[in-house]
Design a protein around this motif. Sequence first.
Motif, short mmCIF file in Angstrom:
data_model
loop_
_atom_site.label_atom_id
_atom_site.label_comp_id
_atom_site.label_asym_id
_atom_site.label_seq_id
_atom_site.Cartn_x
_atom_site.Cartn_y
_atom_site.Cartn_z
N GLU A 9 0.83 -1.21 0.00
CA GLU A 9 0.00 0.00 0.00
C GLU A 9 0.86 1.26 0.00
O GLU A 9 0.37 2.35 0.26
CB GLU A 9 -0.95 0.00 1.20
CG GLU A 9 -2.03 -1.09 1.14
CD GLU A 9 -3.08 -0.91 2.22
OE1 GLU A 9 -2.95 0.03 3.03
OE2 GLU A 9 -4.04 -1.69 2.24
N GLY A 10 2.13 1.07 -0.24
CA GLY A 10 3.03 2.21 -0.30
C GLY A 10 3.40 2.77 1.05
O GLY A 10 3.86 3.92 1.17
N ARG A 11 3.25 1.94 2.12
CA ARG A 11 3.54 2.41 3.47
C ARG A 11 4.95 2.00 3.89
O ARG A 11 5.48 0.98 3.44
CB ARG A 11 2.52 1.85 4.46
CG ARG A 11 1.06 2.06 4.05
CD ARG A 11 0.13 1.75 5.21
NE ARG A 11 0.33 2.69 6.29
CZ ARG A 11 -0.33 3.84 6.40
NH1 ARG A 11 -1.22 4.18 5.49
NH2 ARG A 11 -0.11 4.65 7.42
N ASP A 12 5.53 2.81 4.76
CA ASP A 12 6.86 2.51 5.30
C ASP A 12 6.68 1.90 6.68
O ASP A 12 6.10 2.53 7.57
CB ASP A 12 7.69 3.80 5.39
CG ASP A 12 9.09 3.52 5.93
OD1 ASP A 12 9.23 3.44 7.17
OD2 ASP A 12 10.01 3.37 5.11
N PRO A 13 7.14 0.67 6.94
CA PRO A 13 6.88 -0.01 8.22
C PRO A 13 7.46 0.73 9.42
O PRO A 13 6.82 0.80 10.47
CB PRO A 13 7.52 -1.38 8.04
CG PRO A 13 8.47 -1.25 6.91
CD PRO A 13 7.90 -0.19 6.02
N VAL A 14 8.66 1.29 9.31
CA VAL A 14 9.27 2.00 10.43
C VAL A 14 8.51 3.29 10.71
O VAL A 14 8.23 3.64 11.87
CB VAL A 14 10.76 2.31 10.13
CG1 VAL A 14 11.35 3.17 11.25
CG2 VAL A 14 11.55 1.01 9.97
N GLU A 15 8.12 3.96 9.66
CA GLU A 15 7.35 5.20 9.83
C GLU A 15 6.00 4.92 10.48
O GLU A 15 5.56 5.65 11.36
CB GLU A 15 7.15 5.84 8.44
CG GLU A 15 6.58 7.25 8.49
CD GLU A 15 6.50 7.85 7.10
OE1 GLU A 15 5.41 8.31 6.72
OE2 GLU A 15 7.53 7.82 6.37
N ASP A 16 5.34 3.83 10.06
CA ASP A 16 4.06 3.45 10.66
C ASP A 16 4.22 3.18 12.16
O ASP A 16 3.38 3.57 12.98
CB ASP A 16 3.50 2.20 9.98
CG ASP A 16 2.85 2.52 8.64
OD1 ASP A 16 2.83 3.70 8.26
OD2 ASP A 16 2.35 1.58 7.98
N PHE A 17 5.29 2.47 12.52
CA PHE A 17 5.53 2.15 13.93
C PHE A 17 5.63 3.42 14.77
O PHE A 17 5.00 3.54 15.81
CB PHE A 17 6.82 1.32 14.05
CG PHE A 17 7.21 1.02 15.47
CD1 PHE A 17 6.66 -0.07 16.13
CD2 PHE A 17 8.12 1.82 16.15
CE1 PHE A 17 7.02 -0.35 17.45
CE2 PHE A 17 8.47 1.56 17.46
CZ PHE A 17 7.92 0.46 18.12
N HIS A 18 6.41 4.39 14.31
CA HIS A 18 6.60 5.62 15.08
C HIS A 18 5.33 6.46 15.14
O HIS A 18 5.04 7.08 16.17
CB HIS A 18 7.76 6.43 14.49
CG HIS A 18 9.10 5.81 14.72
ND1 HIS A 18 9.56 5.50 15.98
CD2 HIS A 18 10.09 5.45 13.85
CE1 HIS A 18 10.78 4.97 15.89
NE2 HIS A 18 11.12 4.94 14.60
#
Length: 426
Positions: free
Chosen positions: A250-259
Motif C-alpha cells: 500500500e506504499g507504506r513505510d513499516p518504520v514510519e508506521d511504527f513511530h
Amino acid sequence: MFIDVAKIYVKGGKGGDGAVAFRREKYEPSGGPAGGDGGHGGSVILKVDEGIKTLMDFRYKKHYKAENGENGKSKNQYGKKGKDLILRVPPGTLVKDADTEVILADLTEKEQEFIVAKGGRGGKGNSKFATATRQAPRFAEAGEKGEERWIILELKLLADVGLVGFPNVGKSTLLSSVTSAKPKIANYHFTTLKPNLGVVELGDGQSYVIADIPGLIEGAHAGVGLGHEFLRHVERTRLLLHVIDVSGIEGRDPVEDFHKINEEIKQYNSKLAERPQIIVANKMDLPTSQEGLNKLKEELGNEYEIHEISAATGKGLDELKYIVWNKLDELGEPEPLIEESEEIKVYEHKNKDRQEVIIRKEGDKFIVEGYPIEKLINSTNFEDLDSFRYFQKVIRKRGIVEELKKLGVQDGDIVNMCGFEFEFLD
C-alpha cells in the motif's frame, strides 16, 4: 471490555447418616448405644486465583459436586467429613443465583473464598438419643442434603493483550487465526469499529485474552476518527502486539508506521507508551516483505522483539502464542494510567429457607411436604416403638398436628408426608 459468562450447577455433599450401634464387649454383651455421628458433607467453594484469566474451563464441564460425608460407625466413631470442592475463578468474577439473579458474591481479591453450596450436616448417632426413659434407642438421624443451585459466573474481561497498528495491517485476521473469535474481515480501512476479543487457549488451564482494537489514525489522541475509543481500550492491556504490514503493497513505510502509532499513544498518555510491545511483522507470505522486515530489524531490532508471521497462511502463529504467554507470565499487573474511584460493592445473601414445611389439603387427603419432614422420615425406624414415638414428638413440636387440625383433619383421614401415607389418630 468483554463479558465472559458461564452457567454451572453446584451441589454440596450430603451429610453422613448417624449409626445405630450398641456396645458388644466381652463382659458387656448388651451394652448401651454406641452409634457415632455422620460426617458433614463437603462444600463447593469458589476461590480467586490470579493465575486464571478466563471462565473457559466452565464451558466444558457444567456440574460440580462436593464429597459426601461418611456415615457414623460403631463404638461412637464419627464419620469423616467430605472433602470440599475448590473451584478456582479469575479475579473480578461476579456470582449470581441463576433462578433469582440475586448477586451472591463479588470476588475481586487474591485468595478470596466464597461458599456457594454448603455441605449438609452429619446426622446424629443413636447414642445421642439416649435418655433416662429411652436407654436403648434403635434409631439415628439421617444426614442433611447439601445445598444445590444453578449459578451464573460473570467475568468482565479486560484484555491482557492489545493488537495495535494501522487499519488493514492484518490484526483481525491474526485474531481469528489464534482464537475462535469471528471478527469482520475485509480489504478496506476501519473494518473494526469496536473491539473484538478472543481467548487464546494453550491447554492445561493456560489462556489469555487478546483484543483487536479499532484502527488508529493520526490525530487519534485529539479524538479524530475512533481515537478516544481506541485508546481507552488500549490503556488496560498489559502487553501490546504492534502489528505492521511489512509488504509495502500500500506504499507504506513499516518504520514510519511504527513511530506514528506510538506517537499517537504517547500524546494520549505518556505512561501508556511505556507498555511493553512486541513487533509482529505480518504478511511475510508476500514477496516484497523481506525488504520491509530488514528495515524494521535494522531500525528497531535492538530495542524491540520482532517476530515474523503470516496471519493468512498461519506461519509463525503457534510460536507467537507461546511467546506472548511467556511475556505475560513475566509481567505483573499494569500500573493504573488514571486514578479510578470505583465504588466497591459488598453483597449479602441469605440461603433459601431449608426449614420450611408446607401443609395443605387436596381433596380428601392432607399433604405435608418440606425437607425437614423428609429428613425426619428418613431417620425414623417405624418398626421401633421408641423411634416412632420420637417421630410423633417432633411433628407435634413443629406444630404440624395443630396445623392439620386447623385444616379439618379427623381421626382416620389420610395424611401424606413426603410420599408416605399415615392414618391420622389424635
